[in-house]
Enzyme design. Structure first.
Site, PDB file in Angstrom:
ATOM      1  CB  ALA A   1      -0.841   0.022   1.161  1.00 16.47           C
ATOM      2  CE1 TYR A   2       5.827   5.308   2.624  1.00 19.89           C
ATOM      3  CE2 TYR A   2       7.365   3.754   1.509  1.00 19.89           C
ATOM      4  CZ  TYR A   2       7.043   4.940   2.163  1.00 19.89           C
ATOM      5  OH  TYR A   2       8.027   6.156   2.000  1.00 19.89           O
ATOM      6  CB  VAL A   3       5.519   0.456  -2.967  1.00 17.13           C
ATOM      7  CG1 VAL A   3       5.709   0.559  -4.361  1.00 17.13           C
ATOM      8  CG2 VAL A   3       6.409   0.027  -2.015  1.00 17.13           C
TER       9      VAL A   3
END
Length: 222
Positions: free
Chosen positions: A131-133
Site C-alpha cells: 500500500a505504501y509503495v
C-alpha cells in the site's frame, strides 16, 4: 523572502526543514493538526496553521495555502502498519495538496517520496508495504502530470543520525540510508534552485556535497 507551506509540518523531516528555511530568509508555514504540534513548530520559527490532512477536503488545503509561494509535501502515514492510512495520507494527502496548489495559483511544489517505488514489489511483501509503495508511486505520477513546477525527492531508508551534508543522488542509486536532516537539506536546496523543476531523483548518504549534487539533479525522462 517566500512563504513555504509544509504539509506534514510536524513530521520528522519537516521539523528539520523549518530552521533551514528560516535561515534562508523564508517563512515556513507548518500545517499541523494538534495544538501541541503548533507550539513545537512555532518554536522552530515556523508559522503554524491547523489542517487535518486525512479529514480535510481540497478547499481546506487551499485555505491553508493562502499567501504561500511554494508547497512542500513531507507527510507520511507513519509506521503503524495501517494500509488504509497510507492511502489517506501518502496518496490522498499528496493529491489534495497538488490540486490545492493549482487552485491557489502556487506553481512550485517539492514532494518527499521514497526510493524504488517504481520497481516491482516482492511477492512476499506485507500488505502495508504494498500500500505504501503504490501510494507513493501514484502520488508522484499525479504530481508529474499536474502542470506545476514540481520536484520529486526519493530518499532511501530514513534515519535520525546527525546530518553529513553529503549524498549520492541520481535517477536511481544503490539502496542505502540517509539522515532525515540531510533530506531536509536536499529539499531546501531544491527550493533554492529553479534548475530542479522537473527533476525526480533518488538520494542516499554519499560523498557529494548536497548543493553540488542538487545542482546536477536529473530531470524526469518519462
Amino acid at each position: 523572502m517566500s512563504r513555504i507551506a509544509v504539509v506534514g509540518g510536524h513530521g520528522a523531516v519537516a521539523r528539520q526543514l523549518h530552521p533551514l528555511l528560516v535561515a534562508a530568509g523564508h517563512t515556513p508555514v507548518a500545517l499541523v493538526r494538534r495544538d501541541a504540534h503548533a507550539r513545537e513548530v512555532a518554536a522552530l520559527g515556523a508559522e503554524p496553521r491547523m489542517l487535518d490532512i486525512e479529514a480535510s477536503g481540497v478547499d481546506a488545503f487551499v485555505e491553508a495555502f493562502a499567501g504561500c509561494d511554494a508547497v512542500v509535501f513531507a507527510a507520511g502515514g507513519g509506521p503503524d502498519g495501517n494500509a488504509e492510512r497510507k492511502q489517506r495520507v501518502d496518496l490522498e494527502g499528496s493529491t489534495k495538496s497538488t490540486e490545492a496548489a493549482r487552485r491557489a495559483g502556487i506553481a512550485r511544489f517539492v514532494q518527499v517520496s521514497a526510493m524504488s517505488v517504481d520497481q516491482p514489489v516482492p511477492g512476499d511483501a506485507a500488505p502495508v508495504w504494498r500500500a505504501y509503495v503504490a501510494a507513493k508511486r501514484e502520488a508522484d505520477a499525479v504530481l508529474r502530470d499536474s502542470g506545476l513546477d514540481w520536484t520529486v525527492v526519493r530518499p532511501g531508508a530514513l534515519t535520525n543520525d546527525p546530518p553529513t551534508g553529503a549524498v549520492d543522488l541520481g535517477v536511481t542509486v544503490s539502496r542505502g540510508s540517509i539522515p532525515r536532516a540531510d533530506v531536509a537539506a536536499v529539499v531546501a536546496a531544491c527550493l533554492a534552485d529553479p534548475g530542479t523543476v522537473g527533476a525526480q531523483f533518488e538520494v542516499v548518504s554519499g560523498d557529494v556535497p548536497i548543493a553540488t549534487a542538487v545542482a546536477s539533479a536529473p530531470r524526469f525522462a518519462g
